[in-house]
Enzyme design. Sequence first.
Site, short mmCIF file in Angstrom:
data_model
loop_
_atom_site.label_atom_id
_atom_site.label_comp_id
_atom_site.label_asym_id
_atom_site.label_seq_id
_atom_site.Cartn_x
_atom_site.Cartn_y
_atom_site.Cartn_z
N ASP A 625 -8.34 -7.71 0.22
CA ASP A 625 -6.89 -7.63 0.29
C ASP A 625 -6.34 -9.03 0.61
O ASP A 625 -6.84 -9.70 1.52
CB ASP A 625 -6.48 -6.63 1.38
CG ASP A 625 -4.98 -6.49 1.47
OD1 ASP A 625 -4.42 -5.70 0.69
OD2 ASP A 625 -4.38 -7.16 2.33
N GLU A 668 -1.94 -5.71 -3.80
CA GLU A 668 -2.70 -6.95 -3.66
C GLU A 668 -4.16 -6.68 -3.28
O GLU A 668 -4.84 -7.55 -2.75
CB GLU A 668 -2.05 -7.85 -2.62
CG GLU A 668 -1.99 -7.28 -1.20
CD GLU A 668 -0.71 -6.51 -0.93
OE1 GLU A 668 -0.13 -6.02 -1.91
OE2 GLU A 668 -0.32 -6.40 0.24
#
Length: 746
Positions: A625, A668
């Site tokens: 992430d 993301e």
Amino acid sequence: MAAIPLFCIESTASRRRLPLFWWGLLLVGLLVRLLSLPAVAHAQPSSPDPLGLTAAERGFLQQNRLFEVHVEPDYMPFAYVENGQAKGFVVDLADLLAERLGIRFVYRTDHTWDQALEALRNRRIDLVLAMVDTPERRDYARFTTAVLNTYVGLATRRDDRRPKQLEDFAGRRLAVVAGYWHEAVLRTHYPRIELVRYPDHLRGLEALAAGTVDGLLSTDPVLTFHIRRHYLLNLESRPLVGDWFKTTREGIGVRRDYPLLVSALQKALDRIDETELNALRRRWLIDNGGANEGGLQLTLAQRRYLEELGEIRVAIAPDWMPLEGRDARGQHTGFSADYLALLQQLLQVPLRLLDTPSWADSVQALRDGRADLLPLAADTPSRRDALIFTRPYLDLPVVVATRDDALFIENAHQLVGRRLGAVRGYAVTELFRQRYPAIELVELASLAEGIDKVHRGELFGLVDTVAALGQAIARQGYKDVRISGQLDLQLHLGIGVRKDAPALRDILDRAVAELGPREGPRLYNKWVAVSYRSGVRPVVVLCTALVGVLVTGVFVYRNRRLRQLNLQLVQAHLLLEEKSRELERLSVTDRLTGLYNRLKIEETFDYEWRREKRYQQPLSLILLDLDHFKRVNDTYGHQQGDRVLCAVAAVLRGRARESDLVGRWGGEEYMIICPGTSLDEARFLALSLCRAIAGLDLAPLPPQTASFGVATVHPGDEQGEVFRRADRALYRAKEHGRNCVVAEYE
């Protein structure tokens, strides 16, 4: 000396001073005069409006460029909110409509469904995407035609062995999403069910998984999506088809005082061709037809069950062509024969056709345990004591055939007081009696007998599907019998399985889902086309409306309504077209980064997990992430944020091995599946990727970093467990200061 005006212009000829105010009036007059002159010869004529908008519609859109639109936060994959952004099939469709109309939609994501309906009623928002048109809602909303055709599903726990029909939920707790139209139907027609309202799907499914409720009723694709996305492995969702829950048509709901907006949206919607719609459907994996590569994915227990079963015994309706029947050699033919051939390719199990002389004998064979399945069977109350059913894979309209001198049947009220016929034991017969108890229905041995009785005037009409009636009429050769109207009744046909074989039903249901909802209509079109080309009698020509030919000549009916019905049937079947290979690739690809999308990741992991169990090879996951990515979007804008996402994707793609699968997990987050890779090897790869991302030159942006969680599959693991361990490891990496790698044991 006289005072001089404060603002003046002095004439050099006369030395008189004129106030500037009067000079301004003179200039304005000249300008108005010039503007009123005819246009010069070389001026270009205005181009016609490509959408066919009226002057009133164009004027309304020019005055109202901005509209507030409600998006459901978790109606995946049709509409949902991720990282504060509206996404999904209908969101993309709405953006396309807005672009063509020259307007802008602002998506509101802060309302529950109940609150959104109230806001639309009070005109605090302008539109609601994916909204069912009901009489109650027409008081405050107008609707476009359907942008979604979905179906209702019932989610239950896999270990709950109690019956799972709605009638069996009396006295049990059933969850619904607050404000959804299903709630009103349940309260009206199933008052003995205790309803529990939840604000969204996820909270309802979590309550179901915890045992707080016994089921959740909502849209089946949405339930299936949530169950997979959140690894609720003890839950399953099945389509629910009945008198009160059929295919759901969802349009765009618009505040009632905006009729010009509705008409403009409808015109823009009508101009979107099927190629564009299919591209959107494939992007969001909607209506996914065709089997996945690698065949049907079954559990070891299901494979063992099929091996022990040895063969599957099939019973059919021997004379229901073109749907199914026996040819001159006694072999299975028709639509269901082709569909079973596809199922056999997936299951890799021999199918044996039983010799049953009639449909009633075929049903009895399942009751006696001599047969395992009926390939074309509708779920009716009288059959549930002996049969269980897969999800439907073919929906057929029910029609009425009468003599040629009868008027067109607009609705069932015209049939009251008439004698109709239907074949004994067919689902049409039972469903017709349930829906129209006031109409006299005579049970017959066959369609041929019924057509003879209609021809002789002993029956007013015969009831069945359009394809079966068209074929039977052609065979009998009567030119004075024709199809005269369509009833508000449909057959939802799936596979009927003997009740003591739920394991077989679950396998077949999975195979039907693998083939997809478009495979049935595709094969049906093939058989309808063949059967209607085989003869040239006028009665048969009417049925060819199902495959795209509007009949003229003797079938130009004096009644305009029948012609409209034929047009609707043609349009419905023309929508069933083949999907292209290029769009198959796009359906598993993230549009921004070019990596695989989440569903492809899940599909690949399922395959690799089974390989690991079979060959005892290591299998690891890397979940990463981006750190503080929201700051990039907030500070530098979404274009720079997209640039970062693509740059990271390039790093992952370039450094991963050929055997690894790299995908965008969402937002993301990225995931890498590493077959044949131990935990330490995966951790080493993650460290290399972590350093590479931190070293990216993204000027003018500051350096970007990522946090990594690494996990591996252990003996006895369920599929969801390794995902959860990777997620927990990623969370610990965030706690340890980010820009680092944490393995599951650390």
